[in-house]
Design an enzyme around this catalytic site. Structure first.
Site, mmCIF file in Angstrom:
data_model
loop_
_atom_site.group_PDB
_atom_site.id
_atom_site.type_symbol
_atom_site.label_atom_id
_atom_site.label_comp_id
_atom_site.label_asym_id
_atom_site.label_seq_id
_atom_site.Cartn_x
_atom_site.Cartn_y
_atom_site.Cartn_z
ATOM 1 N N ASP A 77 64.524 34.690 70.708
ATOM 2 C CA ASP A 77 65.071 34.105 71.944
ATOM 3 C C ASP A 77 65.666 35.179 72.854
ATOM 4 O O ASP A 77 66.187 36.182 72.382
ATOM 5 C CB ASP A 77 66.144 33.067 71.553
ATOM 6 C CG ASP A 77 66.487 32.158 72.719
ATOM 7 O OD1 ASP A 77 65.691 32.082 73.681
ATOM 8 O OD2 ASP A 77 67.548 31.524 72.670
ATOM 9 N N GLY A 78 65.557 34.932 74.147
ATOM 10 C CA GLY A 78 66.224 35.803 75.117
ATOM 11 C C GLY A 78 65.299 36.612 76.006
ATOM 12 O O GLY A 78 65.760 37.400 76.828
ATOM 13 N N ASN A 79 63.997 36.401 75.872
ATOM 14 C CA ASN A 79 63.048 37.134 76.734
ATOM 15 C C ASN A 79 63.306 36.864 78.210
ATOM 16 O O ASN A 79 63.333 37.774 79.028
ATOM 17 C CB ASN A 79 61.609 36.684 76.455
ATOM 18 C CG ASN A 79 61.076 37.193 75.143
ATOM 19 O OD1 ASN A 79 61.682 38.052 74.531
ATOM 20 N ND2 ASN A 79 59.946 36.653 74.723
ATOM 21 N N ARG A 87 65.943 35.763 79.837
ATOM 22 C CA ARG A 87 67.180 36.354 80.369
ATOM 23 C C ARG A 87 67.063 37.867 80.520
ATOM 24 O O ARG A 87 67.497 38.452 81.498
ATOM 25 C CB ARG A 87 68.367 35.996 79.449
ATOM 26 C CG ARG A 87 68.945 34.623 79.734
ATOM 27 C CD ARG A 87 69.859 34.169 78.629
ATOM 28 N NE ARG A 87 69.097 33.767 77.446
ATOM 29 C CZ ARG A 87 69.634 33.670 76.219
ATOM 30 N NH1 ARG A 87 70.897 33.952 76.017
ATOM 31 N NH2 ARG A 87 68.875 33.278 75.214
ATOM 32 N N HIS A 111 58.963 38.503 78.689
ATOM 33 C CA HIS A 111 57.992 38.152 77.638
ATOM 34 C C HIS A 111 57.142 39.366 77.268
ATOM 35 O O HIS A 111 56.851 39.612 76.102
ATOM 36 C CB HIS A 111 57.099 36.994 78.101
ATOM 37 C CG HIS A 111 57.851 35.708 78.250
ATOM 38 N ND1 HIS A 111 58.686 35.221 77.270
ATOM 39 C CD2 HIS A 111 57.923 34.807 79.260
ATOM 40 C CE1 HIS A 111 59.228 34.082 77.656
ATOM 41 N NE2 HIS A 111 58.783 33.811 78.873
ATOM 42 N N THR A 132 56.803 23.059 70.532
ATOM 43 C CA THR A 132 56.246 21.850 71.157
ATOM 44 C C THR A 132 57.056 21.478 72.408
ATOM 45 O O THR A 132 56.563 20.766 73.271
ATOM 46 C CB THR A 132 56.267 20.654 70.166
ATOM 47 O OG1 THR A 132 57.539 20.608 69.511
ATOM 48 C CG2 THR A 132 55.192 20.776 69.106
ATOM 49 N N GLU A 133 58.290 21.978 72.488
ATOM 50 C CA GLU A 133 59.138 21.685 73.658
ATOM 51 C C GLU A 133 58.888 22.663 74.816
ATOM 52 O O GLU A 133 59.226 22.382 75.958
ATOM 53 C CB GLU A 133 60.627 21.743 73.268
ATOM 54 C CG GLU A 133 61.108 20.573 72.407
ATOM 55 C CD GLU A 133 60.622 20.648 70.951
ATOM 56 O OE1 GLU A 133 60.443 21.772 70.438
ATOM 57 O OE2 GLU A 133 60.387 19.578 70.349
ATOM 58 N N ARG A 159 58.156 24.109 80.342
ATOM 59 C CA ARG A 159 58.368 25.262 81.231
ATOM 60 C C ARG A 159 57.377 25.259 82.400
ATOM 61 O O ARG A 159 56.340 24.599 82.339
ATOM 62 C CB ARG A 159 58.186 26.554 80.433
ATOM 63 C CG ARG A 159 59.253 26.665 79.393
ATOM 64 C CD ARG A 159 59.283 28.009 78.753
ATOM 65 N NE ARG A 159 60.406 28.027 77.844
ATOM 66 C CZ ARG A 159 61.048 29.098 77.442
ATOM 67 N NH1 ARG A 159 60.665 30.282 77.847
ATOM 68 N NH2 ARG A 159 62.063 29.003 76.620
ATOM 69 N N LEU A 202 50.738 42.024 54.533
ATOM 70 C CA LEU A 202 51.779 41.237 55.207
ATOM 71 C C LEU A 202 51.129 40.010 55.830
ATOM 72 O O LEU A 202 50.116 40.129 56.517
ATOM 73 C CB LEU A 202 52.432 42.078 56.320
ATOM 74 C CG LEU A 202 53.296 41.341 57.345
ATOM 75 C CD1 LEU A 202 54.594 40.837 56.691
ATOM 76 C CD2 LEU A 202 53.660 42.249 58.523
ATOM 77 N N ARG A 244 67.902 34.670 64.458
ATOM 78 C CA ARG A 244 67.743 34.184 65.821
ATOM 79 C C ARG A 244 68.469 35.142 66.752
ATOM 80 O O ARG A 244 69.668 35.384 66.594
ATOM 81 C CB ARG A 244 68.314 32.769 66.002
ATOM 82 C CG ARG A 244 68.163 32.317 67.463
ATOM 83 C CD ARG A 244 68.586 30.899 67.732
ATOM 84 N NE ARG A 244 68.233 30.554 69.107
ATOM 85 C CZ ARG A 244 67.743 29.401 69.513
ATOM 86 N NH1 ARG A 244 67.570 28.429 68.662
ATOM 87 N NH2 ARG A 244 67.431 29.203 70.781
ATOM 88 N N ARG A 257 71.466 27.786 67.035
ATOM 89 C CA ARG A 257 70.782 26.523 66.727
ATOM 90 C C ARG A 257 69.382 26.822 66.196
ATOM 91 O O ARG A 257 68.870 27.927 66.330
ATOM 92 C CB ARG A 257 70.752 25.622 67.955
ATOM 93 C CG ARG A 257 70.150 26.267 69.180
ATOM 94 C CD ARG A 257 70.154 25.283 70.360
ATOM 95 N NE ARG A 257 69.623 25.887 71.549
ATOM 96 C CZ ARG A 257 70.296 26.032 72.695
ATOM 97 N NH1 ARG A 257 71.526 25.616 72.812
ATOM 98 N NH2 ARG A 257 69.719 26.606 73.733
HETATM 99 C C1 FPP Z 1 62.060 32.752 73.935
HETATM 100 O O1 FPP Z 1 62.727 33.387 74.984
HETATM 101 C C2 FPP Z 1 60.731 33.302 73.788
HETATM 102 C C3 FPP Z 1 59.594 32.576 73.913
HETATM 103 C C4 FPP Z 1 59.567 31.143 74.221
HETATM 104 C C5 FPP Z 1 58.290 33.232 73.775
HETATM 105 C C6 FPP Z 1 58.175 34.224 72.681
HETATM 106 C C7 FPP Z 1 57.123 35.170 73.061
HETATM 107 C C8 FPP Z 1 57.125 36.494 72.807
HETATM 108 C C9 FPP Z 1 58.151 37.177 71.991
HETATM 109 C C10 FPP Z 1 56.082 37.375 73.364
HETATM 110 C C11 FPP Z 1 54.752 36.873 73.176
HETATM 111 C C12 FPP Z 1 54.375 36.866 71.764
HETATM 112 C C13 FPP Z 1 53.111 36.838 71.398
HETATM 113 C C14 FPP Z 1 52.779 36.859 69.949
HETATM 114 C C15 FPP Z 1 52.036 36.830 72.402
HETATM 115 P P1 FPP Z 1 63.142 32.526 76.245
HETATM 116 O O2 FPP Z 1 62.068 32.660 77.257
HETATM 117 O O3 FPP Z 1 63.489 31.138 75.816
HETATM 118 O O4 FPP Z 1 64.423 33.302 76.709
HETATM 119 P P2 FPP Z 1 65.671 32.717 77.487
HETATM 120 O O5 FPP Z 1 66.457 31.912 76.465
HETATM 121 O O6 FPP Z 1 66.397 33.956 77.896
HETATM 122 O O7 FPP Z 1 65.152 31.906 78.624
#
Ligand code: FPP
Length: 215
Positions: free
Chosen positions: A5-7, A9, A22, A51-52, A56, A115, A163, A169
């Site tokens: 999580d956190g991409n 932001r 991302h 699924t949620e 977006r 792996l 996480r 959560r």
């Molecule tokens: C959650 O951060 C991240 C995701 C919903 C996507 C995860 C994807 C990657 C790590 C990169 C792509 C991976 C592959 C294997 C192609 P968020 O967007 O919910 O962050 P936020 O809470 O800051 O909005």
């Protein structure tokens, strides 16, 4: 198992774009895969799309799946050579092209042993459990029958859940499988997660005595 999580932001903070987050998050995925091999981890489950997440904006969803497609096209050979087995957990209901690519990647790497990476895509734990119960035809539902009908039937329950991103959560992730996992919540955003963070968590984990309800 990791909830990455956190991409979004991170992207907004440093590049004024969620999608840039991302992209950077994918770099972290690659580093964590390498580090997992070094640390002799046998199963790594990554929550990439829930699924949620369909709620977006369309543009962000498209970016994520384009990223995944390009990644697989460019890197599957390298993953294969490293002995990585790729398995998708979740329902494959994407474009025909992506569904095929996912299936092809799974098939190519199915015999690898170094792996196993379970990539959770269009994954929701409640949905997984409902499908599992439906598949069990008999009235007598046992723990073993449930385990053997989950997407993760060939994977031991995770020792560790990580996480990133500061939220504490589970977000509908592996609710059954995480029953006895050690939980690590980090404030760091996923693109800032480093192999060193993984090493620190493992070091701590090996010190924890696990009682599974006993003493
Ligand atoms: C959650 O951060 C991240 C995701 C919903 C996507 C995860 C994807 C990657 C790590 C990169 C792509 C991976 C592959 C294997 C192609 P968020 O967007 O919910 O962050 P936020 O809470 O800051 O909005």
């Amino acid at each position: 198992a990791i909830i990455m999580d956190g991409n979004g932001r991170w992207g907004v903070k440093y590049k004024n774009s969620r999608n840039a987050g991302h992209r950077e998050g994918l770099n972290t995925v690659e580093k964590v895969i390498k580090s997992s091999i070094k640390q002799n981890i046998k199963y790594l489950t990554l929550y990439a799309f829930s699924t949620e997440n369909w709620k977006r904006p369309k543009k962000e969803i498209k970016y994520l799946f384009d990223l995944l497609e390009t990644f697989l096209i460019n890197k599957i050979e390298e993953l294969h050579k490293k002995g990585i087995k790729l398995k998708i957990i979740g329902t494959k209901n994407f474009s025909k092209k992506l569904n095929e690519l996912l299936k092809k990647s799974e098939k190519k790497t199915q015999k690898n042993k170094k792996l196993q990476i379970n990539l959770a895509l269009n994954y929701g734990s409640k949905n997984e459990l409902i499908n599992t119960f439906k598949r069990i035809k008999s009235k007598k539902i046992t723990e073993n029958k449930v385990k053997n009908n989950l997407y993760t039937k060939d994977t031991p329950d995770p020792d560790i859940l990580i996480r990133t991103g500061g939220k504490k959560r589970l977000s509908n992730f592996m609710l059954w499988q995480l029953a006895y996992s050690e939980l690590y919540f980090l404030d760091k955003l996923w693109p800032d997660f480093k192999p060193q963070d993984l090493r620190k968590i493992l070091k701590n984990f090996y010190k924890v005595k696990r009682n599974y309800g006993g003493i």
